[in-house]
Scaffold this motif. Structure first.
Motif, PDB file in Angstrom:
ATOM      1  N   ASP A   1      15.493  34.471  58.995  1.00 30.92           N
ATOM      2  CA  ASP A   1      16.532  35.101  59.800  1.00 30.92           C
ATOM      3  C   ASP A   1      17.606  35.695  58.891  1.00 30.92           C
ATOM      4  OD1 ASP A   1      15.261  34.432  62.115  1.00 30.92           O
ATOM      5  OD2 ASP A   1      16.639  32.822  62.698  1.00 30.92           O
ATOM      6  N   LYS A   2      18.286  36.715  59.394  1.00 28.98           N
ATOM      7  CA  LYS A   2      19.344  37.370  58.637  1.00 28.98           C
ATOM      8  C   LYS A   2      20.683  37.127  59.324  1.00 28.98           C
ATOM      9  CE  LYS A   2      16.200  41.052  57.109  1.00 28.98           C
ATOM     10  NZ  LYS A   2      16.086  40.579  55.714  1.00 28.98           N
ATOM     11  N   ILE A   3      21.688  36.860  58.509  1.00 32.09           N
ATOM     12  CA  ILE A   3      23.038  36.622  59.024  1.00 32.09           C
ATOM     13  C   ILE A   3      23.980  37.664  58.421  1.00 32.09           C
ATOM     14  CG2 ILE A   3      24.997  35.050  59.076  1.00 32.09           C
ATOM     15  CD1 ILE A   3      23.123  32.725  59.022  1.00 32.09           C
ATOM     16  N   ALA A   4      24.619  38.446  59.291  1.00 36.42           N
ATOM     17  CA  ALA A   4      25.624  39.404  58.834  1.00 36.42           C
ATOM     18  C   ALA A   4      26.895  38.630  58.484  1.00 36.42           C
ATOM     19  CB  ALA A   4      25.908  40.425  59.917  1.00 36.42           C
ATOM     20  N   VAL A   5      27.438  38.931  57.314  1.00 32.18           N
ATOM     21  CA  VAL A   5      28.622  38.212  56.838  1.00 32.18           C
ATOM     22  C   VAL A   5      29.716  39.207  56.467  1.00 32.18           C
ATOM     23  CG1 VAL A   5      29.549  36.744  55.002  1.00 32.18           C
ATOM     24  CG2 VAL A   5      27.312  36.234  56.000  1.00 32.18           C
ATOM     25  N   ASN A   6      30.903  38.977  57.007  1.00 27.63           N
ATOM     26  CA  ASN A   6      32.087  39.739  56.625  1.00 27.63           C
ATOM     27  C   ASN A   6      32.887  38.882  55.659  1.00 27.63           C
ATOM     28  OD1 ASN A   6      31.536  40.414  59.750  1.00 27.63           O
ATOM     29  ND2 ASN A   6      32.282  42.244  58.683  1.00 27.63           N
ATOM     30  N   TYR A   7      33.217  39.474  54.505  1.00 30.90           N
ATOM     31  CA  TYR A   7      33.947  38.692  53.509  1.00 30.90           C
ATOM     32  C   TYR A   7      34.980  39.563  52.813  1.00 30.90           C
ATOM     33  CZ  TYR A   7      31.045  40.912  49.882  1.00 30.90           C
ATOM     34  OH  TYR A   7      30.432  41.821  49.046  1.00 30.90           O
ATOM     35  N   ARG A   8      35.847  38.900  52.088  1.00 32.73           N
ATOM     36  CA  ARG A   8      36.922  39.592  51.389  1.00 32.73           C
ATOM     37  C   ARG A   8      36.949  39.134  49.936  1.00 32.73           C
ATOM     38  NH1 ARG A   8      42.023  38.775  54.558  1.00 32.73           N
ATOM     39  NH2 ARG A   8      41.017  40.409  55.799  1.00 32.73           N
ATOM     40  N   ASN A   9      37.148  40.091  49.037  1.00 31.99           N
ATOM     41  CA  ASN A   9      37.393  39.747  47.644  1.00 31.99           C
ATOM     42  C   ASN A   9      38.553  40.595  47.133  1.00 31.99           C
ATOM     43  OD1 ASN A   9      36.313  42.284  47.054  1.00 31.99           O
ATOM     44  ND2 ASN A   9      34.315  41.460  46.444  1.00 31.99           N
ATOM     45  N   ARG A  10      38.770  40.606  45.857  1.00 33.93           N
ATOM     46  CA  ARG A  10      39.958  41.290  45.327  1.00 33.93           C
ATOM     47  C   ARG A  10      39.893  42.802  45.494  1.00 33.93           C
ATOM     48  NH1 ARG A  10      39.062  40.290  38.834  1.00 33.93           N
ATOM     49  NH2 ARG A  10      36.930  41.111  38.685  1.00 33.93           N
ATOM     50  N   THR A  11      38.712  43.326  45.828  1.00 31.59           N
ATOM     51  CA  THR A  11      38.602  44.772  46.026  1.00 31.59           C
ATOM     52  C   THR A  11      38.697  45.166  47.491  1.00 31.59           C
ATOM     53  OG1 THR A  11      36.179  44.759  46.203  1.00 31.59           O
ATOM     54  CG2 THR A  11      37.132  44.927  43.986  1.00 31.59           C
ATOM     55  N   GLY A  12      38.832  44.172  48.381  1.00 33.49           N
ATOM     56  CA  GLY A  12      38.976  44.489  49.794  1.00 33.49           C
ATOM     57  C   GLY A  12      37.982  43.773  50.681  1.00 33.49           C
ATOM     58  N   ASP A  13      37.793  44.292  51.898  1.00 32.48           N
ATOM     59  CA  ASP A  13      36.887  43.697  52.873  1.00 32.48           C
ATOM     60  C   ASP A  13      35.507  44.337  52.771  1.00 32.48           C
ATOM     61  OD1 ASP A  13      39.018  42.212  53.673  1.00 32.48           O
ATOM     62  OD2 ASP A  13      39.299  43.210  55.603  1.00 32.48           O
ATOM     63  N   HIS A  14      34.475  43.506  52.938  1.00 30.02           N
ATOM     64  CA  HIS A  14      33.104  43.980  52.795  1.00 30.02           C
ATOM     65  C   HIS A  14      32.201  43.301  53.821  1.00 30.02           C
ATOM     66  CE1 HIS A  14      34.374  45.522  48.839  1.00 30.02           C
ATOM     67  NE2 HIS A  14      34.978  44.345  48.707  1.00 30.02           N
ATOM     68  N   GLU A  15      30.982  43.813  53.935  1.00 30.27           N
ATOM     69  CA  GLU A  15      29.981  43.195  54.806  1.00 30.27           C
ATOM     70  C   GLU A  15      28.660  43.132  54.039  1.00 30.27           C
ATOM     71  OE1 GLU A  15      27.733  43.876  59.114  1.00 30.27           O
ATOM     72  OE2 GLU A  15      29.692  44.823  58.711  1.00 30.27           O
ATOM     73  N   THR A  16      27.964  42.050  54.204  1.00 31.88           N
ATOM     74  CA  THR A  16      26.667  41.877  53.562  1.00 31.88           C
ATOM     75  C   THR A  16      25.757  41.118  54.509  1.00 31.88           C
ATOM     76  OG1 THR A  16      25.532  41.141  51.557  1.00 31.88           O
ATOM     77  CG2 THR A  16      27.227  39.684  52.424  1.00 31.88           C
ATOM     78  N   THR A  17      24.504  40.948  54.097  1.00 32.57           N
ATOM     79  CA  THR A  17      23.543  40.229  54.919  1.00 32.57           C
ATOM     80  C   THR A  17      22.873  39.140  54.096  1.00 32.57           C
ATOM     81  OG1 THR A  17      23.077  42.194  56.264  1.00 32.57           O
ATOM     82  CG2 THR A  17      21.453  40.409  56.327  1.00 32.57           C
ATOM     83  N   ILE A  18      22.901  37.919  54.605  1.00 31.54           N
ATOM     84  CA  ILE A  18      22.232  36.794  53.958  1.00 31.54           C
ATOM     85  C   ILE A  18      20.891  36.583  54.650  1.00 31.54           C
ATOM     86  CG2 ILE A  18      22.294  34.329  53.478  1.00 31.54           C
ATOM     87  CD1 ILE A  18      25.320  34.452  53.484  1.00 31.54           C
ATOM     88  N   THR A  19      19.811  36.626  53.886  1.00 30.51           N
ATOM     89  CA  THR A  19      18.487  36.323  54.419  1.00 30.51           C
ATOM     90  C   THR A  19      18.172  34.867  54.105  1.00 30.51           C
ATOM     91  OG1 THR A  19      17.739  38.599  54.061  1.00 30.51           O
ATOM     92  CG2 THR A  19      16.031  36.929  54.379  1.00 30.51           C
ATOM     93  N   LEU A  20      18.046  34.048  55.134  1.00 38.18           N
ATOM     94  CA  LEU A  20      17.880  32.612  54.963  1.00 38.18           C
ATOM     95  C   LEU A  20      16.498  32.261  54.422  1.00 38.18           C
ATOM     96  CD1 LEU A  20      19.626  31.424  58.250  1.00 38.18           C
ATOM     97  CD2 LEU A  20      20.621  31.658  55.963  1.00 38.18           C
ATOM     98  N   GLU A  21      16.448  31.264  53.575  1.00 39.54           N
ATOM     99  CA  GLU A  21      15.198  30.779  52.992  1.00 39.54           C
ATOM    100  C   GLU A  21      15.047  29.289  53.272  1.00 39.54           C
ATOM    101  OE1 GLU A  21      15.257  31.719  48.850  1.00 39.54           O
ATOM    102  OE2 GLU A  21      15.798  33.836  49.174  1.00 39.54           O
ATOM    103  N   GLU A  22      13.894  28.739  52.884  1.00 41.64           N
ATOM    104  CA  GLU A  22      13.703  27.295  53.032  1.00 41.64           C
ATOM    105  C   GLU A  22      14.436  26.574  51.918  1.00 41.64           C
ATOM    106  OE1 GLU A  22      10.020  24.333  54.045  1.00 41.64           O
ATOM    107  OE2 GLU A  22       9.740  25.640  52.313  1.00 41.64           O
ATOM    108  N   ASN A  23      15.061  25.476  52.265  1.00 40.14           N
ATOM    109  CA  ASN A  23      15.783  24.694  51.277  1.00 40.14           C
ATOM    110  C   ASN A  23      14.794  24.149  50.246  1.00 40.14           C
ATOM    111  OD1 ASN A  23      17.332  22.829  49.831  1.00 40.14           O
ATOM    112  ND2 ASN A  23      18.536  22.273  51.619  1.00 40.14           N
ATOM    113  N   PRO A  24      14.972  24.471  48.949  1.00 40.48           N
ATOM    114  CA  PRO A  24      14.017  24.035  47.921  1.00 40.48           C
ATOM    115  C   PRO A  24      14.265  22.615  47.414  1.00 40.48           C
ATOM    116  CG  PRO A  24      15.702  25.357  46.912  1.00 40.48           C
ATOM    117  CD  PRO A  24      16.019  25.342  48.384  1.00 40.48           C
ATOM    118  N   ALA A  25      15.287  21.941  47.934  1.00 44.87           N
ATOM    119  CA  ALA A  25      15.627  20.604  47.443  1.00 44.87           C
ATOM    120  C   ALA A  25      14.459  19.640  47.632  1.00 44.87           C
ATOM    121  CB  ALA A  25      16.869  20.081  48.177  1.00 44.87           C
TER     122      ALA A  25
END
Length: 205
Positions: free
Chosen positions: A150-174
C-alpha cells in the motif's frame, strides 16, 4: 565442531593481545582462531568467506541445531521503517515548527520505505494518508491499517518548505529467535543437549 565457543576465542585474543597490550591486525585474529580450533584451514576459510568476503552464515540452520527457530518477527505486517521519532530542537536541517506541530523524524535508515520516500532526519511529518499526524502513535495507527505494498501520501516540512511524498509500505524485515517448543515444533534430545551445552555456564564453582 571444535567443542569450543566464542568465549574460548575471545579468551585467546585477550591472552595473546589484550593482556600483554600488543597491537594486532585482522591477520592476527585469524591466527588466534587457527590456534583455538587447531585447524588453520578452517580459520583461513572462515576469514576469507565472512571477514574479507561478503558471505553470510546460514543462521537458520545453525540455530536449528539448538532447537531454536529464526523467523520473521512480524510476518505479513506493513512497515514504513524504524518507528523512532522525536523532536530534536536546534538540529541542523530541522524544519522550524510551532508548538507540537507534526511528527519529527529522528531516524531514516537507508533502504527503508521512509528513506526511499525521501524523508530525512529533522523532517516534520504533518499529514499521512490525509490525516493529521500529531505524534508517533497517530502515524503507527495509520500504517497498522494498511497492507504490504500500500502507498501512503505524506505531507512534510523541512528547512526548504512544505513537500509531499509517497511511502510504499513493505514487510517488516525484523527477525526473532524462539524455541522450538514455543513455536509448537518437536525438539529432539540431540537438540536439547546441544542447547544446554551451548548456553550453560562454563564457569567452575
Amino acid at each position: 565442531e571444535f567443542n569450543t565457543t566464542l568465549d574460548d576465542f575471545m579468551r585467546t585474543v585477550w591472552l595473546n593481545r589484550g593482556k600483554v597490550m600488543k597491537p594486532y591486525v585482522i591477520a592476527d585474529l585469524q591466527s588466534d582462531l587457527a590456534k583455538v580450533t587447531n585447524n588453520p584451514k578452517f580459520a583461513a576459510d572462515f576469514f576469507n568467506k565472512y571477514i574479507y568476503g561478503v558471505e553470510k552464515n546460514n543462521y537458520e540452520a545453525l540455530m536449528a541445531k539448538a532447537g531454536l527457530l529464526l523467523q520473521k518477527a512480524q510476518p505479513g505486517k506493513a512497515w514504513a521503517g524504524p518507528l523512532s521519532y522525536g523532536r530534536n530542537r536546534g538540529r541542523s536541517g530541522e524544519a522550524r515548527t510551532t508548538g507540537d506541530e507534526g511528527l519529527a523524524v529522528s531516524v531514516s535508515i537507508e533502504g527503508t520505505p521512509i528513506y526511499k520516500a525521501g524523508l530525512d532526519v529533522g523532517d516534520i511529518i504533518l499529514k499521512a494518508d490525509g490525516k493529521d499526524v500529531k505524534d508517533a502513535q497517530a502515524f503507527n495507527d495509520i500504517v497498522a491499517g494498511k497492507k504490504i505494498g500500500d502507498k501512503i501520501a505524506v505531507n512534510y516540512r523541512n528547512r526548504t518548505g512544505d513537500h509531499e511524498t509517497t511511502i510504499t509500505l513493505e514487510e517488516n524485515p525484523a527477525l526473532e529467535v524462539v524455541t522450538f517448543e514455543k513455536a509448537g515444533k518437536n525438539i529432539t534430545k540431540e537438540q536439547t543437549d546441544f542447547r544446554n551445552n551451548w548456553l550453560s555456564t562454563k564457569v567452575k564453582p
